[in-house]
Each structure stands twice: as structure tokens, then as C-alpha cells.
Design an enzyme around this catalytic site. Structure first.
Site, PDB file in Angstrom:
ATOM      1  N   ARG A 147       0.859  -1.176   0.000  1.00  0.00           N
ATOM      2  CA  ARG A 147       0.000   0.000   0.000  1.00  0.00           C
ATOM      3  C   ARG A 147       0.894   1.224   0.000  1.00  0.00           C
ATOM      4  O   ARG A 147       1.843   1.301   0.794  1.00  0.00           O
ATOM      5  CB  ARG A 147      -0.876  -0.006   1.258  1.00  0.00           C
ATOM      6  CG  ARG A 147      -1.873   1.118   1.316  1.00  0.00           C
ATOM      7  CD  ARG A 147      -2.588   1.159   2.658  1.00  0.00           C
ATOM      8  NE  ARG A 147      -2.020   2.201   3.486  1.00  0.00           N
ATOM      9  CZ  ARG A 147      -2.691   2.848   4.465  1.00  0.00           C
ATOM     10  NH1 ARG A 147      -3.939   2.513   4.742  1.00  0.00           N
ATOM     11  NH2 ARG A 147      -2.110   3.789   5.173  1.00  0.00           N
ATOM     12  N   TYR A 159      -3.208  12.040   5.496  1.00  0.00           N
ATOM     13  CA  TYR A 159      -3.442  10.704   6.035  1.00  0.00           C
ATOM     14  C   TYR A 159      -2.378   9.709   5.544  1.00  0.00           C
ATOM     15  O   TYR A 159      -2.005   9.712   4.375  1.00  0.00           O
ATOM     16  CB  TYR A 159      -4.830  10.153   5.626  1.00  0.00           C
ATOM     17  CG  TYR A 159      -4.893   8.673   5.900  1.00  0.00           C
ATOM     18  CD1 TYR A 159      -5.087   8.209   7.201  1.00  0.00           C
ATOM     19  CD2 TYR A 159      -4.637   7.735   4.901  1.00  0.00           C
ATOM     20  CE1 TYR A 159      -5.045   6.857   7.482  1.00  0.00           C
ATOM     21  CE2 TYR A 159      -4.602   6.385   5.169  1.00  0.00           C
ATOM     22  CZ  TYR A 159      -4.804   5.954   6.464  1.00  0.00           C
ATOM     23  OH  TYR A 159      -4.740   4.614   6.746  1.00  0.00           O
ATOM     24  N   ASP A 210      -5.198   3.807  -0.027  1.00  0.00           N
ATOM     25  CA  ASP A 210      -6.329   4.034   0.888  1.00  0.00           C
ATOM     26  C   ASP A 210      -6.769   5.501   0.806  1.00  0.00           C
ATOM     27  O   ASP A 210      -5.997   6.400   1.138  1.00  0.00           O
ATOM     28  CB  ASP A 210      -5.881   3.694   2.326  1.00  0.00           C
ATOM     29  CG  ASP A 210      -7.037   3.636   3.309  1.00  0.00           C
ATOM     30  OD1 ASP A 210      -8.145   4.085   2.965  1.00  0.00           O
ATOM     31  OD2 ASP A 210      -6.818   3.123   4.437  1.00  0.00           O
ATOM     32  N   HIS A 212      -9.191   6.636   2.590  1.00  0.00           N
ATOM     33  CA  HIS A 212      -9.588   6.910   3.975  1.00  0.00           C
ATOM     34  C   HIS A 212     -10.805   7.829   4.088  1.00  0.00           C
ATOM     35  O   HIS A 212     -10.808   8.796   4.860  1.00  0.00           O
ATOM     36  CB  HIS A 212      -8.402   7.448   4.775  1.00  0.00           C
ATOM     37  CG  HIS A 212      -8.303   6.849   6.141  1.00  0.00           C
ATOM     38  ND1 HIS A 212      -8.731   7.494   7.267  1.00  0.00           N
ATOM     39  CD2 HIS A 212      -7.865   5.633   6.558  1.00  0.00           C
ATOM     40  CE1 HIS A 212      -8.540   6.717   8.322  1.00  0.00           C
ATOM     41  NE2 HIS A 212      -8.029   5.574   7.917  1.00  0.00           N
ATOM     42  N   GLU A 236      -9.041   1.818  -1.671  1.00  0.00           N
ATOM     43  CA  GLU A 236      -9.798   1.514  -0.447  1.00  0.00           C
ATOM     44  C   GLU A 236     -10.529   2.747   0.099  1.00  0.00           C
ATOM     45  O   GLU A 236     -10.025   3.864  -0.021  1.00  0.00           O
ATOM     46  CB  GLU A 236      -8.778   1.016   0.589  1.00  0.00           C
ATOM     47  CG  GLU A 236      -9.347   0.769   1.958  1.00  0.00           C
ATOM     48  CD  GLU A 236      -8.239   0.464   2.965  1.00  0.00           C
ATOM     49  OE1 GLU A 236      -7.120   0.090   2.560  1.00  0.00           O
ATOM     50  OE2 GLU A 236      -8.493   0.623   4.168  1.00  0.00           O
ATOM     51  N   GLU A 262     -13.568  -1.733   6.586  1.00  0.00           N
ATOM     52  CA  GLU A 262     -12.821  -1.944   7.838  1.00  0.00           C
ATOM     53  C   GLU A 262     -13.608  -1.459   9.051  1.00  0.00           C
ATOM     54  O   GLU A 262     -13.364  -1.922  10.164  1.00  0.00           O
ATOM     55  CB  GLU A 262     -11.432  -1.287   7.777  1.00  0.00           C
ATOM     56  CG  GLU A 262     -11.458   0.232   7.727  1.00  0.00           C
ATOM     57  CD  GLU A 262     -10.076   0.849   7.644  1.00  0.00           C
ATOM     58  OE1 GLU A 262      -9.202   0.271   6.985  1.00  0.00           O
ATOM     59  OE2 GLU A 262      -9.870   1.911   8.244  1.00  0.00           O
ATOM     60  N   ARG A 283     -13.586  -5.647   3.522  1.00  0.00           N
ATOM     61  CA  ARG A 283     -12.479  -5.468   4.474  1.00  0.00           C
ATOM     62  C   ARG A 283     -12.823  -5.788   5.926  1.00  0.00           C
ATOM     63  O   ARG A 283     -12.056  -5.490   6.840  1.00  0.00           O
ATOM     64  CB  ARG A 283     -11.998  -4.013   4.394  1.00  0.00           C
ATOM     65  CG  ARG A 283     -11.498  -3.593   3.035  1.00  0.00           C
ATOM     66  CD  ARG A 283     -10.029  -3.410   2.967  1.00  0.00           C
ATOM     67  NE  ARG A 283      -9.492  -2.519   3.968  1.00  0.00           N
ATOM     68  CZ  ARG A 283      -8.442  -2.826   4.728  1.00  0.00           C
ATOM     69  NH1 ARG A 283      -7.846  -3.983   4.617  1.00  0.00           N
ATOM     70  NH2 ARG A 283      -7.986  -1.953   5.612  1.00  0.00           N
ATOM     71  N   GLU A 339      -4.294  -7.471   5.110  1.00  0.00           N
ATOM     72  CA  GLU A 339      -3.446  -6.342   5.500  1.00  0.00           C
ATOM     73  C   GLU A 339      -2.531  -6.767   6.652  1.00  0.00           C
ATOM     74  O   GLU A 339      -2.953  -7.480   7.559  1.00  0.00           O
ATOM     75  CB  GLU A 339      -4.326  -5.165   5.954  1.00  0.00           C
ATOM     76  CG  GLU A 339      -3.523  -3.939   6.370  1.00  0.00           C
ATOM     77  CD  GLU A 339      -4.425  -2.771   6.800  1.00  0.00           C
ATOM     78  OE1 GLU A 339      -5.632  -3.009   7.025  1.00  0.00           O
ATOM     79  OE2 GLU A 339      -3.910  -1.648   6.894  1.00  0.00           O
ATOM     80  N   TRP A 402     -11.648  11.975   9.060  1.00  0.00           N
ATOM     81  CA  TRP A 402     -10.219  11.672   9.161  1.00  0.00           C
ATOM     82  C   TRP A 402      -9.922  10.397   8.403  1.00  0.00           C
ATOM     83  O   TRP A 402     -10.664   9.459   8.364  1.00  0.00           O
ATOM     84  CB  TRP A 402      -9.765  11.502  10.626  1.00  0.00           C
ATOM     85  CG  TRP A 402      -8.285  11.244  10.625  1.00  0.00           C
ATOM     86  CD1 TRP A 402      -7.296  12.147  10.357  1.00  0.00           C
ATOM     87  CD2 TRP A 402      -7.642   9.984  10.841  1.00  0.00           C
ATOM     88  NE1 TRP A 402      -6.076  11.527  10.389  1.00  0.00           N
ATOM     89  CE2 TRP A 402      -6.261  10.181  10.678  1.00  0.00           C
ATOM     90  CE3 TRP A 402      -8.117   8.692  11.132  1.00  0.00           C
ATOM     91  CZ2 TRP A 402      -5.322   9.179  10.802  1.00  0.00           C
ATOM     92  CZ3 TRP A 402      -7.198   7.684  11.259  1.00  0.00           C
ATOM     93  CH2 TRP A 402      -5.802   7.916  11.100  1.00  0.00           C
TER      94      TRP A 402
HETATM   95  C1  GCO Z   1      -6.032   0.808   7.269  1.00  0.00           C
HETATM   96  C2  GCO Z   1      -6.693   1.815   8.087  1.00  0.00           C
HETATM   97  C3  GCO Z   1      -6.222   2.035   9.442  1.00  0.00           C
HETATM   98  C4  GCO Z   1      -7.156   2.895  10.270  1.00  0.00           C
HETATM   99  C5  GCO Z   1      -7.073   2.540  11.701  1.00  0.00           C
HETATM  100  C6  GCO Z   1      -7.997   3.359  12.548  1.00  0.00           C
HETATM  101  O1  GCO Z   1      -6.416   0.676   6.141  1.00  0.00           O
HETATM  102  O2  GCO Z   1      -5.159   0.149   7.795  1.00  0.00           O
HETATM  103  O3  GCO Z   1      -7.397   2.755   7.425  1.00  0.00           O
HETATM  104  O4  GCO Z   1      -4.904   2.442   9.474  1.00  0.00           O
HETATM  105  O5  GCO Z   1      -6.872   4.237  10.085  1.00  0.00           O
HETATM  106  O6  GCO Z   1      -7.287   1.190  11.856  1.00  0.00           O
HETATM  107  O7  GCO Z   1      -7.902   2.993  13.868  1.00  0.00           O
HETATM  108 MG    MG Z   2      -8.081   1.760   5.648  1.00  0.00          MG
END
Ligand code: GCO
Ligand code: MG
Length: 402
Positions: A147, A159, A210, A212, A236, A262, A283, A339, A402
Site C-alpha cells: 500500500r 493521512y 487508501d 480513507h 480503499e 474496515e 475489508r 493487511e 479523518w
Molecule cells: C487501514 C486503516 C487504518 C485505520 C485505523 C484506525 O487501512 O489500515 O485505514 O490504518 O486508520 O485502523 O484505527
Molecule cells: Mg483503511
């Protein structure tokens, strides 16, 4: 057979982890991860006040019934706090069942579907050059999937970029720190990173990215389209998935594979995304989505639509989640990728485990259960410390994701 005792252990070997330990009247115990980053103590209270008293005296072999008891029986269903607690109980019970049977967890699920579990690591840098170097070091470590995230000119604390590379994951301060976000700058910059990565390393490696939750659907569509020449493994969290339909718009415009989930807690969060084939990878993972019992339901639904798994494996999930996830990954027929953000040495020492990294993959062990334990004496040396993820605002001060 009865559950005799159940207790919660909170430890902070660098970051906070919440562990549930269930002990039986036959001396066998099991452990489950209940960590919810930045909201850890809410799950501790949920378990201690509302779940553990019900468990005492129950038959730990009745995993399904206990799952239904905690899910249906609470009346208040779903949500990250509830489901992290349910997951911890479920994981601990599967651990016990494996130990009772003398079998590693993947055997109980139906046995091995593959020899190893392909993982992706996290490469990041303050700028494109640094990220290119970071990807190179992951390739040198044997990773086949990486990644890549980079700092964005004009954005402070973008991020995915931060202190340290191998163990990166921001959760600091007794209050959340502030970061600034600008999607326009991000969209202009990120395709340059992937162009450079492909020119430098070719197409033999899988690259992931990602978003995010930062983009709107049409912005995500633009990014997906711009990244098509670089053939990503996935993009992602392109946009928040509270509205599952939002992914339809992204899908209509790009063939870049999409991954999400996630933060999902149940199959309901993913149902429309999966049934309408709006995503390619789901995820959800053990600690967030109801343990092995519920994750299996999600994966089976996904399999019907050729959606593959790609479980969350950031460092805010404890090695117990990683161990259990690897057994799941070893079995699940529609496996995609796992991951793997490495835990620190302090964390690994608190949670001795038998999984290991080899040639870009993780291999679960043959120890009965999920193969992860907790050293309680060592855990006691690292008391809980409040730590929060940052928050993000746009440049004009507007609150963002975030
Ligand atoms: C990822 C994530 C994480 C999250 C985290 C939040 O893809 O690994 O986005 O890094 O930010 O798990 O607590
Ligand atoms: Mg993520």
C-alpha cells in the site's frame, strides 16, 4: 463443560489493547481481541457490566447460541462497541473449541484452502521520493503487495504519512490532534505517485491505496479513472459507505477495483455493496464484525458475487485478531489479501504467537486454537494510556472525515 470465569485485560505496550480471557471449569481457556481504537474503555465497560455476568455458567461449546444470545438478546443490535464485545467472546470461544479438539482453528472451519496468506504492507513517505524508497524497502523484505501513501504538497499531516515507517499508525495525545485536508490537492498529486512507482518498479508488484473516506463519490470516480493505467490491486475507502448506494456512481466511471469495510460491524453494512457488485473486496475483520462466526457469513455472501476478502490488519487490532484472521484466511475460499501492518516488538512480546512472515505472506501455525496467547505479567507492566486518532478539517475549518 462451563464457563467459570471471564475477565478483561487492558494493556498498552506502545498502544492500547483490550483482551477478553474466558476460563472454563476444565482448565482450558481462550482469548479474544476487543480493541476499539480511541474508544477502548467503552468496550471494557460493555463486557464487564453487561456481557460477562451472563457468560458465567454457560457451555462454551455452544458458540452459535452464545453469539445469538449476545446479538439478539441485547435488543440493541450492531454498533462498534457491541460488536467488538461480541467478537471478543466469539474469538475466545473458537480458541477454546480448537484447544478442546486439539486442532488449529482453520481445521475446524473446513481445512486449508491455500498454502499461505498473501499480505500487503504499508509504505509511506513525506513526499513521492520517500514513498518510492519505502516501497523499495518492502520489496526488499519480500512483499509482493504494498500500500502506498504520500504526503501532499500544501497539506500538513496528510493521512497515512507519519512518524516511523514500519509501525506507523497515529494514535497519540490525550485529546485528538488536528489535521488539515484538501481533496483538490490530493487528487492532483496521487496519480503522480503511482505513475512513478510503476516506472520505477514495473508491474510485477501489487499496489494498493487508501482514500480513507475523504472523497465524495464523483471525486473518487475521478481518482479511480486517473489510476487505471497503473492497475491498482484496490482503491480503499474511496468514500464513506454509510450510504452503500454511493459506490454505484464510482463504479459507473472506473474499473479500478474497490475495497471497503474496515469499520463495518455486520453483514447489513455490506449487503447492498455485495449484492449489487459495487465492490471487489470486503475489508471486515474478526474484531470488528462479530468474530469468526459472523465473518464467515459475510464471506459466504460475498462469494456468491465474486467479492473477495481483504481483512483489515492495522496495528490497532491486536495480534489475537491477526492470528484468528490468518486461520480464517487460510480457510476462506474467496480470499483476496490480508493487511499486515507490523506490531512493535513490545506488542509481540505481550502476545506470543505462532504465525510468521515468509516471502510476502503470513503463515498461521498448527497450535490448537488461534495460536495467540497473552503474557499477563508483561501486560500488567503497560497500563492503559488515553490515545486518540487525529481529526481532520478542511482549510476553512469545516469538519471532515479523518
Ligand atoms: C487501514 C486503516 C487504518 C485505520 C485505523 C484506525 O487501512 O489500515 O485505514 O490504518 O486508520 O485502523 O484505527
Ligand atoms: Mg483503511
Amino acid at each position: 463443560m462451563k464457563i467459570q470465569n471471564a475477565r478483561v485485560i487492558v494493556t498498552c505496550p506502545g498502544r492500547n489493547f483490550v483482551t477478553l480471557k474466558i476460563e472454563t471449569d476444565q482448565g482450558v481457556y481462550g482469548i479474544g481481541d476487543a480493541t476499539l481504537n480511541g474508544r477502548e474503555l467503552s468496550v471494557v465497560a460493555y463486557l464487564e457490566e453487561h456481557v460477562l455476568p451472563c457468560l458465567i455458567g454457560m457451555d462454551p461449546r455452544r458458540i452459535e447460541d452464545i453469539w445469538q444470545y449476545l446479538y439478539r438478546g441485547a435488543y440493541w443490535r450492531r454498533g462498534p462497541v457491541t460488536m467488538s464485545a461480541v467478537s471478543a467472546v466469539d474469538t475466545a470461544l473458537w480458541d477454546i473449541k480448537g484447544k478442546m479438539a486439539g486442532m488449529p482453528l482453520y481445521q475446524l472451519l473446513g481445512g486449508r484452502s491455500r498454502e499461505s496468506v498473501m499480505v500487503y504492507g504499508h509504505a509511506n513517505g513525506a513526499d513521492i521520493e520517500e514513498t518510492i524508497d519505502a516501497v523499495g524497502s518492502y520489496i526488499a523484505m519480500g512483499y509482493r503487495a504494498i500500500r502506498a501513501q504520500t504526503g501532499i504538497p500544501g497539506i500538513k499531516d496528510a493521512y497515512g504519512v507519519g512518524r516511523g515507517t514500519l509501525f506507523y499508525e497515529p494514535a497519540d495525545g490525550t485529546l485528538p490532534s488536528n489535521t488539515v485536508w484538501d481533496t483538490h490537492k490530493y487528487l492532483t498529486h496521487v496519480p503522480k505517485l503511482f505513475e512513478k512507482l510503476r516506472t520505477t518498479y514495473g508491474f510485477d508488484y501489487h499496489l494498493l491505496h487508501d482514500g480513507h473516506h475523504r472523497m465524495t463519490p464523483i471525486e473518487a470516480a475521478q481518482l479511480g479513472k486517473a489510476l487505471e493505467p497503473y492497475r491498482l490491486f484496490w482503491l480503499e475507502d474511496a468514500t464513506p459507505a454509510e450510504n452503500q448506494e454511493a459506490f454505484r456512481l464510482i463504479r459507473q466511471h472506473t474499473t479500478t477495483p474497490l475495497a471497503v469495510g474496515e469499520i463495518f460491524n455486520t453483514i447489513w453494512d455490506a449487503k447492498d455493496l455485495i449484492q449489487n457488485q459495487l465492490i471487489d473486496y470486503i475489508r471486515t475483520t474478526v474484531v470488528r464484525a462479530g468474530g469468526i462466526t459472523h465473518l464467515r457469513r459475510i464471506a459466504d455472501l460475498a462469494a456468491l458475487y465474486q467479492v473477495r476478502t481483504g481483512s483489515h490488519g492495522a496495528t490497532d487490532l491486536s495480534p489475537i485478531t491477526m492470528g484468528a484472521a490468518l486461520h480464517f484466511d487460510t480457510w476462506v475460499p474467496n480470499f483476496g489479501i490480508q493487511e499486515y501492518m507490523r506490531h512493535t516488538e513490545e506488542t509481540d512480546a505481550v502476545f506470543p504467537h505462532d504465525y510468521r512472515f515468509e516471502a510476502g505472506a503470513l503463515l498461521c501455525g498448527e497450535t490448537p486454537g488461534h495460536g495467540v496467547d497473552i503474557d499477563e505479567n508483561l501486560a500488567a507492566k503497560y497500563p492503559y494510556k488515553p490515545a486518540y486518532l487525529p481529526v481532520a478539517r478542511l482549510e476553512d475549518g469545516t469538519m471532515w472525515n479523518w
